[in-house]
Design a protein around this motif. Structure first.
Motif, short mmCIF file in Angstrom:
data_model
loop_
_atom_site.label_atom_id
_atom_site.label_comp_id
_atom_site.label_asym_id
_atom_site.label_seq_id
_atom_site.Cartn_x
_atom_site.Cartn_y
_atom_site.Cartn_z
N TYR A 122 0.67 -1.21 0.19
CA TYR A 122 -0.19 -0.27 -0.12
C TYR A 122 1.10 0.81 -0.15
CZ TYR A 122 0.75 -0.86 4.86
OH TYR A 122 1.06 -1.22 6.01
N SER A 124 1.08 5.90 -1.77
CA SER A 124 -0.23 6.96 -2.44
C SER A 124 0.93 7.44 -3.11
CB SER A 124 -0.24 7.80 -1.40
OG SER A 124 0.48 8.03 -0.20
N ARG A 126 0.50 11.80 -5.60
CA ARG A 126 0.10 13.11 -5.97
C ARG A 126 0.68 13.17 -7.52
NH1 ARG A 126 -2.63 17.18 -3.76
NH2 ARG A 126 -3.57 19.19 -5.77
N ILE A 133 -4.26 6.73 -3.82
CA ILE A 133 -4.10 5.62 -2.70
C ILE A 133 -4.46 4.16 -3.44
CG2 ILE A 133 -4.71 4.59 -0.52
CD1 ILE A 133 -5.49 7.47 0.67
N GLU A 156 -3.29 8.76 5.83
CA GLU A 156 -3.35 9.81 4.19
C GLU A 156 -4.04 10.04 4.61
OE1 GLU A 156 -0.18 8.72 1.97
OE2 GLU A 156 0.61 8.56 4.51
N TRP A 162 -4.07 15.46 -0.02
CA TRP A 162 -5.66 14.41 -0.45
C TRP A 162 -6.56 15.65 -0.02
CZ3 TRP A 162 -6.79 9.81 -1.47
CH2 TRP A 162 -8.72 9.33 -1.89
N ARG A 168 -10.15 12.28 -6.25
CA ARG A 168 -9.59 11.41 -4.96
C ARG A 168 -9.68 9.79 -6.03
NH1 ARG A 168 -11.54 15.87 -2.43
NH2 ARG A 168 -9.65 17.12 -1.15
N VAL A 170 -9.26 5.91 -5.56
CA VAL A 170 -8.68 4.60 -4.53
C VAL A 170 -8.58 3.54 -5.44
CG1 VAL A 170 -8.91 3.20 -2.97
CG2 VAL A 170 -9.17 5.14 -2.13
#
Length: 288
Positions: A122, A124, A126, A133, A156, A162, A168, A170
């Motif tokens: 896992y 993340s 930008r 994420i 996060e 975020w 956003r 996932v």
């Protein structure tokens, strides 16, 4: 938007000169998504070759990159196929259950970590006006999220990368909703994490999964937040049978090999799904 050139050396042997550009601050960009290449190398090769026709910022593989994670030969084949494209744009590679095959005693997918250099499954990042994420529901057998991963996830979503994003995303290999094969409706553990309250509170716009070897789309509204759920599990692995599950009632289910692409602007996201013949088989639009 700076261009860099690089070359790899091993003794007297040298590669060709490669190049890449760093991310632009401009919110207009595109990126590709796909999942479940899973040993279907002829199909996967064709899909990867098509990436050169686009100016994507990056590409995301949402799990089951190979069919047996402990088989090093499969990883070598996988990286040979993506090598031309990954020399110029980043590939964000996410672990799926098959990438854990052979490692269920420790639940540490050693080849995945060695080849991708991810300390965990896992992470993340930008890009432009988007926050991303990636989650790993396979670090608990048979499926689930460790306490450590859940704590990390919630931390996060409190960070500026975020909070200040316009869009956003996932990514999680096993889907919360799926209709692709009879008797399977998605993963309860993913639903338990991505609750309606969390989707609304954290303003999650898109959830992208694989696992089911087809393409599926579902739009759901939780309070004032619309969330688009996509399954892009058609990057090479054998497709699901004709018969689908009765529930949930997805908006679209298409059982073809495919790849997805997101076109991002300051106030909209356009999604295109193209099959192995490069035909658009589905599209969707999100607007702020």
């Amino acid at each position: 938007d700076t261009k860099y050139f690089y070359q790899l050396f091993s003794g007297k042997t040298a590669t060709q000169i490669y190049s890449f550009k760093t991310y632009q601050s401009d919110p207009q960009f595109s990126f590709s998504v796909w999942a479940d290449s899973q040993g279907g190398w002829p199909v996967f090769y064709k899909l990867m070759q098509r990436l050169s026709n686009h100016q994507d910022m990056f590409s995301v593989g949402v799990g089951d990159l190979v069919s047996h994670g402990a088989d090093e030969n499969q990883w070598q084949t996988f990286f040979e196929i993506i090598s031309a494209q990954s020399a110029s744009i980043p590939f964000y590679l996410i672990a799926g259950n098959h990438d854990y095959d052979g490692y269920y005693e420790k639940l540490v997918p050693e080849n995945f970590r060695d080849y991708t250099q991810h300390a965990t499954g896992y992470f993340s990042w930008r890009a432009g006006n988007c926050a991303f994420i990636a989650l790993d529901p396979n670090d608990r057998f048979p499926i689930g999220f460790s306490d450590t991963q859940q704590q990390w996830f919630h931390l996060e979503m409190k960070k500026p990368f975020w909070r200040t994003a316009t869009w956003r995303f996932v990514f999680v290999h096993q889907p919360p909703f799926s209709q692709g094969w009879a008797g399977y409706s998605g993963e309860q553990s993913v639903l338990d994490l991505l609750t309606p309250a969390l989707l609304e509170e954290q303003k999650i716009d898109v959830v992208v999964s694989g696992h089911t070897h087809d393409y599926e789309r579902l739009m759901r509204k939780n309070g004032n937040q619309k969330t688009l759920f996509l399954i892009v599990g058609g990057a090479g692995g054998g497709l699901e049978p004709v018969e689908s599950s009765v529930q949930p009632d997805m908006d679209t289910v298409i059982k073809e090999h495919h790849m997805g692409r997101f076109y991002v602007t300051s106030d909209s996201i356009r999604v295109e799904i193209r099959n192995i013949r490069d035909e658009i088989i589905d599209a969707a639009l999100l607007v702020k």
